[in-house]
Design a protein around this motif. Structure first.
Motif, PDB file in Angstrom:
ATOM      1  N   ARG A  37     -40.417  -0.612  11.268  1.00 48.91           N
ATOM      2  CA  ARG A  37     -40.738   0.707  10.710  1.00 48.91           C
ATOM      3  C   ARG A  37     -42.243   0.948  10.731  1.00 48.91           C
ATOM      4  O   ARG A  37     -42.725   1.941  10.223  1.00 48.91           O
ATOM      5  N   GLY A  38     -42.968  -0.017  11.315  1.00 51.20           N
ATOM      6  CA  GLY A  38     -44.413   0.121  11.413  1.00 51.20           C
ATOM      7  C   GLY A  38     -44.834   0.242  12.866  1.00 51.20           C
ATOM      8  O   GLY A  38     -44.738   1.317  13.456  1.00 51.20           O
ATOM      9  N   PHE A  39     -45.229  -0.899  13.452  1.00 53.74           N
ATOM     10  CA  PHE A  39     -45.804  -0.864  14.802  1.00 53.74           C
ATOM     11  C   PHE A  39     -44.796  -0.940  15.946  1.00 53.74           C
ATOM     12  O   PHE A  39     -45.182  -0.874  17.103  1.00 53.74           O
ATOM     13  N   THR A  40     -43.498  -1.119  15.652  1.00 52.33           N
ATOM     14  CA  THR A  40     -42.502  -1.047  16.735  1.00 52.33           C
ATOM     15  C   THR A  40     -41.390  -0.067  16.352  1.00 52.33           C
ATOM     16  O   THR A  40     -40.224  -0.442  16.267  1.00 52.33           O
ATOM     17  N   PRO A  41     -41.760   1.218  16.139  1.00 50.78           N
ATOM     18  CA  PRO A  41     -40.740   2.188  15.693  1.00 50.78           C
ATOM     19  C   PRO A  41     -39.599   2.337  16.701  1.00 50.78           C
ATOM     20  O   PRO A  41     -38.486   2.713  16.349  1.00 50.78           O
ATOM     21  N   GLU A  42     -39.881   2.020  17.968  1.00 48.63           N
ATOM     22  CA  GLU A  42     -38.835   2.129  18.996  1.00 48.63           C
ATOM     23  C   GLU A  42     -37.677   1.176  18.719  1.00 48.63           C
ATOM     24  O   GLU A  42     -36.541   1.441  19.098  1.00 48.63           O
ATOM     25  N   HIS A  90     -42.633  -9.375  20.101  1.00 49.22           N
ATOM     26  CA  HIS A  90     -42.863  -8.199  20.944  1.00 49.22           C
ATOM     27  C   HIS A  90     -44.323  -7.748  20.870  1.00 49.22           C
ATOM     28  O   HIS A  90     -44.919  -7.401  21.890  1.00 49.22           O
ATOM     29  N   VAL A 107     -41.928  -4.463  10.446  1.00 48.53           N
ATOM     30  CA  VAL A 107     -42.557  -4.124  11.724  1.00 48.53           C
ATOM     31  C   VAL A 107     -41.758  -3.062  12.484  1.00 48.53           C
ATOM     32  O   VAL A 107     -42.329  -2.224  13.175  1.00 48.53           O
ATOM     33  N   ARG A 129     -42.141   4.021  24.652  1.00 48.87           N
ATOM     34  CA  ARG A 129     -43.101   3.607  23.632  1.00 48.87           C
ATOM     35  C   ARG A 129     -43.515   2.141  23.786  1.00 48.87           C
ATOM     36  O   ARG A 129     -43.573   1.394  22.811  1.00 48.87           O
ATOM     37  N   HIS A 130     -43.760   1.737  24.999  1.00 47.11           N
ATOM     38  CA  HIS A 130     -44.210   0.368  25.231  1.00 47.11           C
ATOM     39  C   HIS A 130     -45.608   0.400  25.824  1.00 47.11           C
ATOM     40  O   HIS A 130     -45.977   1.352  26.501  1.00 47.11           O
TER      41      HIS A 130
END
Lengths: 342, 300
Positions: free
Chosen positions: B12-17, B238, B10, B282-283
């Motif tokens: 490296r997917g939907f939470t790159p931040e 998250h 995740v 990025r939130h």
């Protein structure tokens, strides 16, 4: 000087008065049964659902906030008075819901049913339940969904699903998979495993029910339980890492991207998700590139080989530590004895 | 400290931040991360639900890859769910020699083998901070104490239960570490009902209402207790708490709007890193107020 302070939550619904706390300073020299067998003394001690009979006062005092051991009635069930909750209204109703008796095929035999003892090992863990309600009290799904069948009743359901004498295994599984408050309403929080005084691990029994429903009977339920598990497992086989962008549509399409586009229920679910997807894109959390292109792992052929090797067995291998224990102290394997093979 | 690093899917997917924040924070903490770029998904409980032997094989492979990193003190992950799913497999692998040998047979063609126990460990960043880096060392590195910032801890189930599997016998305070780290960063931990409860993410596709009611209720509790933001070591939490917050507020019938930070983001703020580097833009729930509070500290 008193040995211990106990802060008890008192409440009498018939009094018309609200609940209140009362502190007792007591000099305790007696002891309780410590047997953890009748299941009638479930309470919350310092916030933790457990049996009073096998809780050591000294240890409870160490964890006590401000020195007073906090004792409350169990959660998720209505309080009858003080520390007594209405087990009939919740726990026993839910147990009744799962048809908690054997349903064999045909006329009963003249004498007892004969089964291979090995075939009963798998359900000994769920048979150990003493119906104390500690898991029901701690259940975090039930906290927001009172209709959830819940950990104790579902563990009981597995006791019959796993019983070789029962003839209605598939019907039982279908019933529990299709119920919106059934096996796919468990949020996997481990709270029931943590509090169970008999190591029944109700959540593990729920996972067994899911495994039986999906892998053994291919039950494609209306809650997307089958689809989600299949989509997840297939995506790892294909890519090695999870692709969240593909997981959602595949879950709603019973594991297939194509079905997700033609199945009306799947389309409805996906349309409802659009605002979330758009917000994800707008925040920069999700880029169109990560959403659309998912790269394979470098050694993806190895992952595929492992899938093939494991899934080509006729029997599914499961190591249940409740049954085999931690045998490694003697460096001896007992794998075969504890396996659930379905 | 050199570490085998498992970032999970995740991050490296939907939470790159999260991935970016960890990369920024690691050198500041003196960590050399060797990313396990050949390792596979932990299964997040769903692979073991499908087939336990498969889940144990996949995670044994990850452990073997980590054990092969020369000079690494251990393996670190940045996801409560990875920690829990991997600990579950490790418990079975360590408990039974014959079973371990059987699983290792699946790794053999790749030249890999998982070796049990010894000094090798797999720890979430939260555990690593307290047990390996140490809170004193963390405090020494703090250049911007987050004074006045009120932070609600949110652990994620997989890192708090079951205690027997998760090493609580050896480290009984693991369910208090997040509060300790918040304090070490100079911020104030906020006590609220949901801190150790479930975010609901695992059932967001199978029972959306139960799932988002959980997420919404915990964020409402944190707000009512006066939190400016929440911090979590779990990117899956998250997703349900931040990405889904505009949806979950409908299930608790009130406005929420509470930012949810990843653990390395909070630490990064205390270590003086800038907002953009930590991916605070990025939130879904805007972090502007948190940024303003921290910026005011720097100016003071």
């Amino acid at each position: 000087m008193p040995d211990y302070s106990l802060k008890i939550r008192r409440y009498n619904p018939e009094s018309g008065q609200p609940a209140y706390w009362q502190q007792f300073d007591v000099d305790l020299a007696g002891c309780s049964c410590q047997a953890a067998i009748c299941g009638s003394c479930g309470v919350r001690i310092n916030g933790m659902s457990r049996l009073a009979c096998n809780t050591k006062l000294g240890e409870a005092a160490e964890d006590a906030p401000n020195g007073a051991i906090v004792v409350e009635p169990m959660g998720n069930m209505p309080v009858l008075k003080d520390l007594i909750v209405d087990m009939d209204a919740v726990h026993w109703k839910k147990v009744q819901r799962v048809v908690p008796w054997l349903l064999p095929e045909g006329d009963p035999p003249d004498r007892e049913y004969i089964v291979d003892p090995e075939s009963m090992i798998d359900i000994t863990q769920s048979m150990a339940c003493i119906h104390c309600g500690a898991c029901v009290s701690a259940c975090l799904s039930m906290e927001v969904d009172p209709e959830f069948i819940g950990p104790a009743a579902l563990a009981k359901a597995y006791r019959f699903v796993g019983d070789p004498r029962d003839a209605f295994t598939e019907d039982r599984l279908l019933d529990l998979a299709e119920d919106p408050h059934g096996i796919y309403d468990c949020t996997h929080c481990f709270a029931c495993i943590e509090v169970c005084p008999k190591d029944v691990a109700p959540m593990n029994q729920i996972m067994r029910l899911r495994r039986r429903a999906t892998s053994d009977y291919g039950i494609k339920d209306g809650n997307n339980g089958y689809g989600h598990e299949k989509a997840f497992s297939d995506l790892i086989e294909k890519y090695g890492l999870l692709s969240e962008a593909q997981l959602l549509p595949k879950s709603y399409g019973d594991g297939s991207l194509i079905r997700a586009q033609v199945k009306p229920a799947a389309l409805k679910e996906l349309t409802a998700k659009l605002p979330t997807v758009i917000r994800g894109l707008r925040s920069g959390k999700v880029s169109p590139k990560t959403a659309l292109i998912h790269r394979k792992l470098k050694d993806q052929d190895q992952i595929r080989r492992m899938y093939k090797e494991v899934e080509s067995h006729e029997d599914r291998l499961e190591l249940n530590l409740y049954i085999v224990g931690d045998s490694d102290a003697e460096e001896e394997g007992t794998m075969a004895e504890g396996g659930q093979e379905g | 400290m050199k570490l085998a690093y498992w970032p999970g899917c995740v991050s490296r997917g939907f939470t790159p931040e999260l991935h970016g924040a960890m990369a920024a924070v690691a050198p500041k903490l003196g960590l050399e991360l060797v990313e396990l770029d050949r390792a596979n998904c932990c299964g997040a409980g769903f692979i073991s639900e499908h087939n336990q032997e498969l889940a144990d094989t996949l995670n044994a492979r990850t452990f073997a890859l980590a054990q092969g990193v020369d000079g690494a003190a251990g393996m670190v992950n940045i996801c409560s769910t990875c920690q829990g799913a991997q600990s579950e497999c490790q418990e079975r692998l360590d408990a039974d020699a014959a079973y371990r040998a059987h699983i290792n047979e699946h790794l053999e063609p790749e030249g890999l083998e998982y070796e049990r126990g010894g000094a090798w460990w797999n720890k979430n960043l939260l555990w690593l901070l307290v047990e390996e880096i140490g809170l004193d060392a963390l405090r020494e590195r703090v250049v911007r104490p987050l004074e006045g910032l009120r932070v609600g801890p949110f652990y994620g189930c997989y890192i708090v239960r079951p205690t027997r599997r998760l090493g609580y016998e050896l480290y009984p305070d693991r369910d208090k570490y997040l509060e300790w780290v918040i304090e070490a960063c100079g911020a104030a931990p906020v006590k609220y009902a949901g801190s150790h409860k479930c975010c609901g993410f695992p059932i967001v596709t199978t029972n959306r209402e139960t799932s988002l009611r959980q997420a919404g209720r915990h964020m409402a509790d944190a707000l009512d207790a006066g939190a400016d933001c929440v911090v979590t070591p779990c990117p899956l939490c998250h997703l349900n708490l931040d990405l889904q917050q505009p949806e979950s507020q409908a299930f608790v019938e009130r406005d929420l709007g509470i930012p949810v930070l990843h653990l390395p983001q909070l630490i990064g703020l205390a270590l003086g890193l800038d907002f953009k580097e930590l991916g605070l833009h990025r939130h879904v729930v805007k972090t502007d107020e948190v940024q303003a509070k921290v910026a005011a500290l720097a100016a003071a």
